[in-house]
Design a protein around this motif. Structure first.
Motif, short mmCIF file in Angstrom:
data_model
loop_
_atom_site.label_atom_id
_atom_site.label_comp_id
_atom_site.label_asym_id
_atom_site.label_seq_id
_atom_site.Cartn_x
_atom_site.Cartn_y
_atom_site.Cartn_z
N LEU A 432 -0.99 -9.94 -12.53
CA LEU A 432 0.36 -9.85 -13.05
C LEU A 432 1.14 -8.85 -12.18
N LEU A 433 2.16 -9.32 -11.46
CA LEU A 433 2.94 -8.48 -10.57
C LEU A 433 4.43 -8.63 -10.87
N CYS A 434 5.15 -7.51 -10.80
CA CYS A 434 6.61 -7.57 -10.95
C CYS A 434 7.21 -8.23 -9.72
N SER A 435 8.49 -8.57 -9.81
CA SER A 435 9.14 -9.30 -8.72
C SER A 435 9.11 -8.51 -7.41
N PHE A 436 9.31 -7.20 -7.47
CA PHE A 436 9.30 -6.43 -6.24
C PHE A 436 7.93 -6.46 -5.59
N HIS A 437 6.88 -6.12 -6.33
CA HIS A 437 5.56 -6.08 -5.72
C HIS A 437 5.05 -7.48 -5.36
N HIS A 438 5.52 -8.49 -6.07
CA HIS A 438 5.06 -9.84 -5.79
C HIS A 438 5.80 -10.45 -4.61
N LEU A 439 7.12 -10.58 -4.74
CA LEU A 439 7.87 -11.32 -3.73
C LEU A 439 8.19 -10.50 -2.49
N ILE A 440 8.39 -9.20 -2.65
CA ILE A 440 8.78 -8.37 -1.51
C ILE A 440 7.56 -7.71 -0.88
N LEU A 441 6.83 -6.93 -1.68
CA LEU A 441 5.72 -6.17 -1.11
C LEU A 441 4.62 -7.08 -0.56
N VAL A 442 4.20 -8.07 -1.35
CA VAL A 442 3.08 -8.92 -0.95
C VAL A 442 3.53 -10.04 -0.02
N HIS A 443 4.50 -10.85 -0.47
CA HIS A 443 4.83 -12.07 0.26
C HIS A 443 5.85 -11.88 1.37
N THR A 444 6.55 -10.75 1.40
CA THR A 444 7.50 -10.51 2.47
C THR A 444 7.00 -9.44 3.43
N TRP A 445 6.49 -8.33 2.90
CA TRP A 445 6.04 -7.24 3.75
C TRP A 445 4.58 -7.35 4.13
N GLY A 446 3.83 -8.24 3.50
CA GLY A 446 2.46 -8.49 3.92
C GLY A 446 1.42 -7.54 3.34
N TRP A 447 1.75 -6.77 2.31
CA TRP A 447 0.74 -5.94 1.66
C TRP A 447 -0.25 -6.82 0.91
N THR A 448 -1.41 -6.24 0.59
CA THR A 448 -2.41 -6.95 -0.22
C THR A 448 -2.72 -6.12 -1.45
N ILE A 449 -2.94 -6.81 -2.57
CA ILE A 449 -3.36 -6.18 -3.81
C ILE A 449 -4.60 -6.92 -4.29
N THR A 450 -5.70 -6.24 -4.33
CA THR A 450 -6.96 -6.86 -4.72
C THR A 450 -7.38 -6.40 -6.10
N LEU A 451 -8.12 -7.26 -6.78
CA LEU A 451 -8.64 -6.96 -8.11
C LEU A 451 -10.10 -6.55 -7.98
N ASN A 452 -10.43 -5.33 -8.40
CA ASN A 452 -11.79 -4.82 -8.30
C ASN A 452 -12.64 -5.29 -9.48
N PRO A 453 -13.98 -5.25 -9.33
CA PRO A 453 -14.86 -5.71 -10.41
C PRO A 453 -14.64 -4.98 -11.73
N ASP A 454 -14.23 -3.72 -11.69
CA ASP A 454 -14.02 -2.98 -12.94
C ASP A 454 -12.63 -3.20 -13.52
N GLY A 455 -11.83 -4.09 -12.93
CA GLY A 455 -10.51 -4.39 -13.44
C GLY A 455 -9.40 -3.57 -12.83
N THR A 456 -9.73 -2.57 -12.04
CA THR A 456 -8.69 -1.80 -11.35
C THR A 456 -8.20 -2.57 -10.13
N THR A 457 -7.12 -2.10 -9.54
CA THR A 457 -6.55 -2.77 -8.38
C THR A 457 -6.41 -1.80 -7.21
N THR A 458 -6.43 -2.35 -6.00
CA THR A 458 -6.25 -1.58 -4.78
C THR A 458 -5.16 -2.24 -3.95
N MET A 459 -4.23 -1.45 -3.49
CA MET A 459 -3.08 -1.96 -2.75
C MET A 459 -3.09 -1.35 -1.35
#
Length: 477
Positions: A432-459
């Motif tokens: 679940l990502l907000c519009s900024f982190h989804h459309l701009i950060l990930v899909h425009t700027w090329g960042w990655t956000i991964t889901l860890n086994p314990d449910g936390t995330t790494t950006m």
């Protein structure tokens, strides 16, 4: 001083001569004091120009001079004869009518005692006042400006005048009848938005921009204006996705995205929208194409060439360029032409569509003059099943990007591994990502956000020099 002009034509010629001299002069070598004096004089000239244009336009409009050239209004005449845009012509007519009811402001402009922008502010403040008091209010404000008052001081003085003349709260600028918003569509589908808002509307818009236009962390390098643009887009998207916008002709309101066939063919996977929109958005892709008339002409001449049963290339024909050699039977010609058309189908429908397309629409008859051909009216790209969306919301509770607490209503469901790379639609591949982190950060700027086994995330940013972690695991879905 040069002699005064004897006719309007001589006056215009003198103005153009002086401005042309300044435009071509080597002012860079002049002292800063001279440059400053020149800038002050040019601003005065702009004020006088506004008063002169309004006076001439008022006389021209009163005489119906536009009718002599077959136009219905002064505004349409200005667009045609002076080659200005519709909004510019409308602004000139609006100034003409406004200065007719603000004689003191008109005289101050003609004398160069007030700038165009300050004159606009003064007129905006006194327009809502009773007509019998408007001229006196203009004189008071102009006198204060001539005495050295700043714009903020004039605004406060105008507010005092309004309260005394309208104790019941009437006449609050801008007037209710003057409210307007205009959205103009530009080249490439971009838009330009401007308007005059009532105080309540302006306060509502500002509240939305302030709430949705905040910086989203240290990685957010957008300017204030860029954030406000994204905040407006986000507010509109929330209205649409929340189902709070009325239906149009019985159909739900959706975002219709036009995409050219050539752009679609150059993209990977099945993406038919902007980067990230294929994840989870109410987008209706509408694929369009343009006729390549050069290629169409080659194909047409090939089919209509006399004696084309003897055209022939044997097995050496070139479907890409239409080169022939040798002799072919009628069946071979038919098969060859079919291959040629199929090989060039995409280029035929998505050919040149710039200036040539615009010119073609005014020079050729239908259907050749068609700017674009609708090739496919897609369905909304809201492809995450409802049960998985609910599960993602229950698990993440808010935007999963580290440090972001945007609620689910402001978020979209993002595929960590996109479908074009083999990603499947399952809970472990969704965030679940907000519009900024989804459309701009990930899909425009090329960042990655991964889901860890314990449910936390790494950006991470594209080069891996910045890494952010969320700390507490989200609730179990």
């Amino acid at each position: 001083m040069p002699a005064a002009p004897a006719t309007p034509a001589q006056a215009v010629e003198m103005v153009l001569t002086g401005l042309a001299w300044l435009a071509s002069a080597d002012v860079a070598s002049a002292p800063a004091m001279v440059q400053a004096e020149c800038l002050r004089g040019l601003e005065q000239a702009r004020s006088v120009h506004l008063a002169a244009r309004s006076a001439v336009l008022a006389a021209f409009d009163a005489q119906g001079g536009f009718e002599d050239d077959g136009q219905r209004s002064a505004r349409s005449w200005l667009r045609w004869q002076t080659r200005v845009t519709g909004p510019a012509a409308g602004a000139a007519v609006k100034w003409m009518r406004r200065l007719n009811s603000h004689v003191a402001v008109r005289d101050a402009l003609a004398a160069g005692r007030v700038s165009e922008s300050w004159a606009r502010e003064i007129c905006d403040w006194t327009d809502p006042l009773p007509q019998t008091a408007r001229e006196d209010a203009d004189l008071i404000l102009l006198g204060a400006a001539a005495g050295g008052a700043e714009l903020a001081d004039l605004r406060a003085l105008a507010e005092q005048i309004r309260r005394r003349l309208c104790p019941d709260g009437e006449g609050t600028p801008p007037g209710f009848a003057d409210r307007q918003v205009r959205l103009r569509t530009m080249l490439g589908g971009t838009g330009r938005l401007d308007g005059d808002l009532t105080p309540r509307c302006a306060a509502a818009v500002q509240a939305v921009l302030d709430a949705l236009g905040k910086r989203a962390g240290p990685q957010d390098t957008r300017t204030l204006r860029q954030r406000h643009h994204d905040a407006l887009e986000e507010a509109m998207r929330r209205l649409i996705t929340a189902g709070m916008v009325p239906d149009r002709a019985g159909q739900p309101t959706q975002i219709q995205l036009h995409i050219g066939l050539d752009e679609l063919a150059s993209r990977t996977g099945d993406a038919t929208a902007l980067p990230g929109d294929e994840c989870d958005a109410t987008i209706v892709p509408m694929v369009t194409g343009h006729v390549d008339h050069d290629l169409l002409g080659r194909l047409t001449s090939l089919l209509t060439r006399p004696g084309n049963s003897n055209l022939g290339a044997g097995n050496g024909g070139c479907p890409q360029c239409g080169a022939w050699s040798g002799a072919l039977t009628r069946d071979q010609v038919t098969r060859y032409v079919s291959d040629l058309i199929l090989a060039n189908a995409v280029a035929l429908l998505s050919g040149p569509h710039g200036l040539a397309s615009c010119l073609r629409t005014g020079q050729l008859a239908q259907p050749a003059a068609s700017v674009s051909l609708p090739l496919d009216l897609g369905k909304p790209t809201d492809t995450i099943p409802p049960h998985l969306r609910r599960a993602v919301i229950a698990r993440d509770r808010h935007c999963a990007a580290p440090g972001c607490a945007q609620p689910p209503a402001a978020c979209q469901v993002h595929r960590i591994v996109p479908k074009s790379l083999g990603g499947v639609t399952k809970l472990s591949n969704l965030l679940l990502l907000c519009s900024f982190h989804h459309l701009i950060l990930v899909h425009t700027w090329g960042w990655t956000i991964t889901l860890n086994p314990d449910g936390t995330t790494t950006m991470r940013n594209p080069d891996g020099t910045r890494v952010y972690h969320s700390h507490s695991p989200p609730s179990a879905a």
